[in-house]
Design a protein around this motif. Structure first.
Motif, short mmCIF file in Angstrom:
data_model
loop_
_atom_site.label_atom_id
_atom_site.label_comp_id
_atom_site.label_asym_id
_atom_site.label_seq_id
_atom_site.Cartn_x
_atom_site.Cartn_y
_atom_site.Cartn_z
N PHE A 155 0.83 -1.20 0.00
CA PHE A 155 0.00 0.00 0.00
C PHE A 155 0.86 1.25 0.00
CE2 PHE A 155 -3.38 -2.86 0.49
CZ PHE A 155 -4.52 -2.18 0.12
N ASP A 156 2.10 1.08 -0.42
CA ASP A 156 2.99 2.20 -0.64
C ASP A 156 3.30 2.21 -2.13
OD1 ASP A 156 5.36 4.00 0.85
OD2 ASP A 156 5.92 3.15 -1.08
N LEU A 157 3.16 3.36 -2.76
CA LEU A 157 3.28 3.39 -4.22
C LEU A 157 4.66 2.95 -4.69
CD1 LEU A 157 1.39 6.72 -4.99
CD2 LEU A 157 0.66 4.41 -5.55
N PHE A 158 5.70 3.40 -3.98
CA PHE A 158 7.06 3.03 -4.38
C PHE A 158 7.25 1.53 -4.27
CE2 PHE A 158 11.53 2.24 -3.63
CZ PHE A 158 12.15 3.04 -4.55
N THR A 159 6.85 1.00 -3.13
CA THR A 159 7.01 -0.44 -2.91
C THR A 159 6.22 -1.23 -3.95
OG1 THR A 159 7.06 0.15 -0.58
CG2 THR A 159 6.98 -2.18 -1.10
N PHE A 160 5.02 -0.77 -4.21
CA PHE A 160 4.19 -1.41 -5.22
C PHE A 160 4.92 -1.41 -6.56
CE2 PHE A 160 1.13 -1.15 -8.67
CZ PHE A 160 0.28 -2.19 -8.39
N PHE A 161 5.46 -0.25 -6.91
CA PHE A 161 6.12 -0.11 -8.20
C PHE A 161 7.34 -1.04 -8.29
CE2 PHE A 161 8.95 1.93 -11.24
CZ PHE A 161 8.09 2.16 -12.29
N VAL A 162 8.11 -1.08 -7.21
CA VAL A 162 9.30 -1.93 -7.23
C VAL A 162 8.92 -3.39 -7.42
CG1 VAL A 162 11.16 -2.83 -5.77
CG2 VAL A 162 10.78 -0.38 -5.91
N PHE A 163 7.93 -3.85 -6.68
CA PHE A 163 7.52 -5.25 -6.82
C PHE A 163 6.96 -5.52 -8.21
CE2 PHE A 163 7.30 -5.69 -2.08
CZ PHE A 163 8.13 -6.79 -2.01
N ASN A 164 6.19 -4.57 -8.70
CA ASN A 164 5.58 -4.73 -10.01
C ASN A 164 6.66 -4.85 -11.08
OD1 ASN A 164 3.77 -4.79 -12.05
ND2 ASN A 164 3.28 -2.63 -12.00
N GLU A 165 7.69 -3.99 -10.99
CA GLU A 165 8.76 -4.01 -11.98
C GLU A 165 9.64 -5.24 -11.83
OE1 GLU A 165 9.85 -1.02 -14.31
OE2 GLU A 165 7.72 -1.45 -14.22
N LEU A 166 9.72 -5.73 -10.61
CA LEU A 166 10.53 -6.92 -10.34
C LEU A 166 10.07 -8.09 -11.22
CD1 LEU A 166 12.64 -8.40 -8.63
CD2 LEU A 166 10.92 -8.74 -6.90
N THR A 167 8.81 -8.06 -11.63
CA THR A 167 8.31 -9.15 -12.47
C THR A 167 8.87 -9.10 -13.88
OG1 THR A 167 6.42 -7.82 -13.14
CG2 THR A 167 6.12 -9.22 -11.22
N LEU A 168 9.40 -7.93 -14.30
CA LEU A 168 9.82 -7.80 -15.69
C LEU A 168 11.06 -8.63 -16.01
CD1 LEU A 168 9.29 -4.01 -16.43
CD2 LEU A 168 7.85 -5.94 -17.02
N ILE A 169 12.01 -8.65 -15.06
CA ILE A 169 13.26 -9.36 -15.33
C ILE A 169 12.99 -10.84 -15.60
CG2 ILE A 169 15.53 -9.95 -14.41
CD1 ILE A 169 15.43 -7.45 -12.73
N PRO A 170 12.31 -11.54 -14.67
CA PRO A 170 12.06 -12.96 -14.95
C PRO A 170 11.17 -13.16 -16.18
CG PRO A 170 11.02 -12.31 -12.88
CD PRO A 170 11.89 -11.17 -13.31
N THR A 171 10.21 -12.26 -16.40
CA THR A 171 9.33 -12.46 -17.55
C THR A 171 10.12 -12.46 -18.84
OG1 THR A 171 7.59 -11.32 -16.36
CG2 THR A 171 7.29 -11.57 -18.71
N TYR A 172 11.02 -11.49 -18.97
CA TYR A 172 11.80 -11.40 -20.20
C TYR A 172 12.59 -12.68 -20.43
CZ TYR A 172 15.18 -9.96 -23.65
OH TYR A 172 15.93 -9.91 -24.79
N LEU A 173 13.27 -13.12 -19.37
CA LEU A 173 14.12 -14.29 -19.54
C LEU A 173 13.30 -15.57 -19.71
CD1 LEU A 173 16.88 -13.40 -16.96
CD2 LEU A 173 17.07 -13.39 -19.43
N LEU A 174 12.17 -15.66 -19.00
CA LEU A 174 11.37 -16.88 -19.10
C LEU A 174 10.83 -17.07 -20.51
CD1 LEU A 174 9.45 -16.79 -15.71
CD2 LEU A 174 10.85 -18.68 -16.56
N ILE A 175 10.33 -15.98 -21.09
CA ILE A 175 9.81 -16.10 -22.45
C ILE A 175 10.96 -16.30 -23.43
CG2 ILE A 175 8.50 -14.98 -24.28
CD1 ILE A 175 6.87 -13.60 -22.19
N GLY A 176 12.03 -15.51 -23.25
CA GLY A 176 13.15 -15.60 -24.17
C GLY A 176 13.83 -16.96 -24.15
N LEU A 177 13.95 -17.55 -22.96
CA LEU A 177 14.70 -18.80 -22.84
C LEU A 177 13.82 -20.02 -23.07
CD1 LEU A 177 16.97 -18.28 -19.72
CD2 LEU A 177 17.71 -18.71 -22.04
#
Lengths: 516, 479
Positions: A155-177
């Protein structure tokens, strides 16, 4: 908060800390020990599912309630401690009924996705060289799960944003690999589009922080700030659009069919079922909740986009030959309904939108799960190349029929409850435009019946294709995820009462804000 | 008079001469192992200077000696410079070892380290300056050794070209700066920063003053590689030896950012609101040039050059922000960017042992060495500004400084550029993870030291992104 509250908040923290910790432990396990890698991941995700189930049960027994007329969301299992004190960034977590139920959705899908990826090592139809990388797969899966869980409880915007963006790294590699088809292109497109959305969100978050006058990232504190109209006029579309891209809003959905079709099964399930819900959740929780005046001003625009997406997605889905693309475009249509529910601006509509997030999450995950299992046997996803599968694999066939019925909104299934509320909500509006667009969106239901029934009929009935004679039905490990997902779909469809009252309770503060 | 705050400078000066002496006397004075000896001397001396600097910043809040001043905020800049030099020294030994680099071996390590240390001393003078003359002196001392360092492979045409080009451009930019300084002297009537500050406040519209400010900005813009004054960077980065490129892109960039920050957040602070438009245009132009340029590169050195130009653009964004927030943001991002860059140079050093430092050389890295590939991915995600890595928090701080003053359009353009940058940073990840290994390239075996290095760098990239302690330390450095 009393002692039980702080204990609950520790459990809530564990929902993202456990997947993260398990990713670290997995790194230490030798890749050759595949059995241990899989069992450990499954055990951890099973533990998280039990944990979230327990929290949901406690939550349902004692739902936190906001005082009448209050615009502040009441949180359960809340904790609030400074993270970057000088920037007023806090680790503020908690759940209301919306995030709690979405957490449960996420936990179920992460667990079933782990089971659906059991044979990721043995999948010979991925790219050459992806064999032996099962360990990497599960590490990245756990990172993705950690990001998703963390986002829903923040319920903190920064924390929310960080967690949300954290999903991008694995997503890129999971689809790519581990993906298939034009996976490199799909991974890049998905990530660039989602980062574009994040860019808008980040600018909006800066605006909320500095324009609030209280220099806070706290969603609950910001919900009590009345931002000036000029600011809301640009910040609302930035945030709604930013989250809308992630939430699969037409015409910014173009990343999702390619991304979901290229991703490996579990990742399609997780992306379409849960990750995308972060977008619509953000639209509701952040854009609409914090900027209600901006929402009123802009809603007609997004209403048109929502209706267009609903109808367009359905028609495009009807033209697909590839099962995964069919489901991906059906998702565009169903996510359009989520946005329609949000944009009609009525109590029932919002309830429908939240129910649709859950319903679509379970249904699309079940579909992707079944498609992945069928593909693992037939080695094709092309509808015309399949046929007569019902005789060969009755369990998967029946599962596919049930999931398909849920997708087309058959009463008794989760999708029906959600869509019913959305359409009723649309017609409950006093204005003409929402009612007209709701009526038009009803067309998507008919088209959904066409594409679902046609695909089901074509792959399950008729004569078996040559070469398909020796196909086997689902193993026990494959039956578990399918059964679990279908159970959730049926539970919501058959006994929605408790869920609806929980969601209504959580929507009340948001509605109070919207109507202030 | 307390001399403790000036001990780090004295230590650096002493270190430079000690290294030179050690090299000169190598035959007689027998430092065991030639290059190893001066290497150990260099890093130990720098560590000592760093300890002294930390001690000085913590015990003394602010001290001045004529036109020379130190304070905690200034001390933080100096610590950043020292860290950059230290890291450069740490990655350098491989390039002096025969077979350590495919491009050829470097000689005369003592001269190399001494020049680096002198350069650092110049940076110290630059940030401690309280008058324009000391400032210029520092600027020159921080730049002159770099001309020699860029040309440190005299038998390599590229390296000589890099040195010559850098010197010509550098001389031109020095001339611009000096010209600007003379204008500022004319309008303020004094070289001191205090007089300059009051002149900037009293008659900001004076043409003489404005001419001086913009000329000086131009001169610093060259050093920063701010578009359209960035042309030298790709050629120099490509030609210079890798450790020099590392120092140019981190240490020298830090000095240029610090110099601009000290002037524009210091005596010229009152002019900044009026200059927000100039900084915004420069920032956007620099980001776009850097990002578009980086997309087309296959040579990793040119790639680094363009990516570092884009990073300069992000720094420029914060120049539109409130001065204290901007200083902290710049210092934090220098650390984050520096750590990330050195992670990349560390990988380049290992790749460069057997092949060219190009995208091709990275192909299939995930199969040749999973640990290196993972570090590369972390570094690229950090440069692209994805949380929870160091680069994200750095960019977040830079952009939030600008957003705090209401420059939302600029912030939106900057964040948009960061999204574009994701595309080309991923090219490296793609090469490492998705492309097959070239024929004949076997697994890379990392030594124990290298493995520790990989682990520490990876940890650093994450810790810098989530740990609030360092930020608190930098924010404590006000005044």
């Amino acid at each position: 908060m009393d002692a039980s509250g702080s204990f609950g908040s520790v459990l809530l923290t564990l929902t993202w800390a456990l997947p993260l910790a398990s990713a670290l432990v997995l790194m230490a396990i030798p890749a050759a020990n595949l059995i241990l890698v899989r069992r450990f991941t499954l055990a951890m995700n099973g533990l998280v599912l039990v944990l979230v189930g327990f929290l949901l049960a406690v939550f349902a027994l004692h739902p936190p309630t906001a005082p009448d007329g209050s615009g502040v969301t009441a949180l359960a299992f809340a904790a609030d401690s400074p993270w970057f004190p000088s920037l007023h960034i806090r680790y503020h977590i908690g759940v209301d009924a919306i995030s709690m139920t979405l957490m449960f959705l996420a936990a179920v899908i992460v667990f079933t996705g782990t089971l659906a990826s059991w044979n990721i090592e043995a999948d010979q139809h991925g790219p050459k060289g992806s064999g032996g990388k099962a360990k990497e797969f599960f590490i990245l899966l756990q990172l993705l799960a950690a990001g998703v869980f963390g986002s829903f409880i923040s319920f903190d915007l920064f924390t929310f944003f960080v967690f949300n963006e954290l999903t991008l790294i694995p997503t890129y590699l999971l689809i790519g690999l581990f993906g298939s088809g034009r996976k490199s292109y799909a991974a890049m497109k998905l990530n660039l589009m989602l980062m574009g959305g994040s860019a808008l969100i980040l600018v909006g978050i800066f605006g909320l922080y500095f324009q609030s006058g209280i220099h806070s990232f706290d969603i609950l504190q910001l919900s009590q700030v009345r931002f000036d109209a000029q600011f809301q006029r640009w910040a609302f579309p930035a945030l709604f659009l930013g989250f809308g891209i992630l939430g699969n809003m037409f015409p910014f959905h173009i990343w999702s069919p390619d991304g979901h079709a290229s991703a490996p099964t579990a990742i399609s399930m997780l992306l379409a079922g849960v990750h995308m819900k972060l977008g619509s959740y953000g639209c509701l929780r952040i854009a609409m909740y914090l900027l209600p005046e901006g929402a009123r001003e802009w809603m007609d625009v997004f209403l048109v986009l929502a209706a267009a997406g609903t109808i367009w997605g359905a028609f495009v889905a009807a033209k697909q030959k590839d099962l995964k693309y069919l489901n991906a475009y059906a998702s565009v249509s169903h996510c359009g309904l989520v946005f329609l529910g949000l944009a009609v601006f009525t109590t029932i509509g919002l309830r429908g939108a939240v129910l649709q997030m859950l319903a679509h999450g379970f249904i699309t995950a079940a579909m992707f799960c079944l498609i992945g299992m069928i593909y693992a046997r037939t080695h094709t996803r092309q509808i015309p190349d399949m046929g007569g599968l019902m005789a060969k694999m009755p369990f998967l066939g029946v599962g596919f029929v049930l999931a398909g019925f849920a997708a087309l909104g058959l009463p008794g299934m989760a999708g029906f409850m959600a869509e019913l509320n959305i359409f009723l909500g649309g017609f409950a509006s006093e204005r003409v435009l929402p009612r007209m667009l709701t009526a038009a969106s009803l067309a998507s239901i008919i088209v959904a019946a066409v594409y679902v029934l046609r695909a089901t009929n074509s792959i399950l009935n008729g004569p078996a294709r040559s070469g398909n004679e020796h196909l086997s039905d689902a193993t026990f490990l494959e039956k578990v995820p399918v059964a679990l997902l279908l159970l959730c779909i049926l539970a919501i469809g058959l006994y929605p009462g408790p869920l609806v009252s929980l969601v209504d309770g959580a929507l009340q503060p948001i509605l109070n804000n919207l109507n202030r | 008079m307390n001399y403790l705050p000036f001990l780090p400078e004295l230590a650096l000066l002493g270190l430079a001469f000690a290294i030179l002496a050690a090299e000169m006397g190598r035959s007689g004075l027998t430092l065991r192992g030639g290059s190893r000896g001066v290497f150990h001397l260099a890093w130990a001396g720098l560590a000592l200077a760093l300890a002294l600097e930390a001690l000085a910043s913590w015990t003394e809040n602010s001290t001045s000696l004529g036109g020379y001043r130190t304070s905690r905020g200034i001390g933080a800049w100096k610590q950043i410079f020292l860290l950059a030099t230290f890291a450069t020294v740490l990655v350098s030994p491989a390039y002096f070892r025969p077979g350590g680099n495919a491009r050829g071996v470097l000689t005369r390590p003592g001269t190399f380290y001494a020049l680096l240390v002198l350069c650092t001393l110049g940076m110290f003078a630059l940030v401690s300056a309280r008058d324009l003359l000391t400032f210029y002196l520092g600027l020159e001392l921080a730049t002159l050794p770099l001309y020699a360092l860029a040309a440190f492979q005299p038998k390599d045409g590229d390296s000589v070209e890099a040195g010559a080009k850098y010197m010509l451009m550098g001389a031109f930019s020095s001339a611009l700066s000096l010209f600007g300084i003379s204008f500022l002297y004319g309008s303020a009537g004094s070289l001191g920063f205090d007089a300059l500050a009051s002149a900037a406040q009293a008659n900001a519209d004076s043409l003489l003053l404005q001419a001086g400010v913009y000329l000086l900005l131009g001169g610093l813009g060259f050093k920063l590689a701010m578009a359209p004054l960035h042309m030298w960077a790709p050629d120099v980065y490509q030609g210079a030896p890798t450790p020099v490129m590392a120092f140019l892109s981190v240490g020298s960039k830090a000095a240029a950012v610090a110099a601009a920050a000290l002037l524009f957040l210091g005596p010229l602070d009152s002019m900044r609101p009026a200059m927000a438009g100039v900084f915004s245009v420069a920032a956007v132009l620099t980001m776009v040039v850097g990002n578009l340029g980086a997309m087309r590169q296959t040579n990793l050195r040119r790639f680094v050059a363009y990516s570092s130009i884009a990073q300069v653009g992000y720094f420029l964004v914060s120049f539109t922000g409130e001065s204290e927030a901007a200083r902290v943001a710049m210092q934090y991002n220098l650390l984050a960017y520096g750590a990330t860059s050195f992670a990349l140079y560390f990988i380049l050093g290992i790749i460069g042992r057997e092949g060219p430092e190009t995208l091709e050389g990275l192909r299939g890295l995930s199969r040749r060495s999973p640990a290196l590939a993972a570090l590369l991915a972390l570094a690229m995600f950090s440069l692209a500004g994805i949380p929870p890595l160091a680069g994200f928090l750095g960019k977040f701080l830079l952009f939030s400084a600008a957003a705090g003053e209401g420059h939302y359009v600029l912030v939106a353009l900057a964040v948009g550029n960061a999204v574009v940058s994701f595309y080309y940073y991923m090219m490296l990840v793609k090469a490492a993870y998705l492309m097959p290994t070239e024929e004949g390239r076997g697994a890379i075996v990392l030594s124990l030291g290298a493995r520790v290095g990989v682990g520490l760098l990876a940890l650093l990239l994450i810790v810098l992104g989530v740990c609030p302690a360092l930020l608190g330390y930098l924010q404590g450095g006000a005044g």
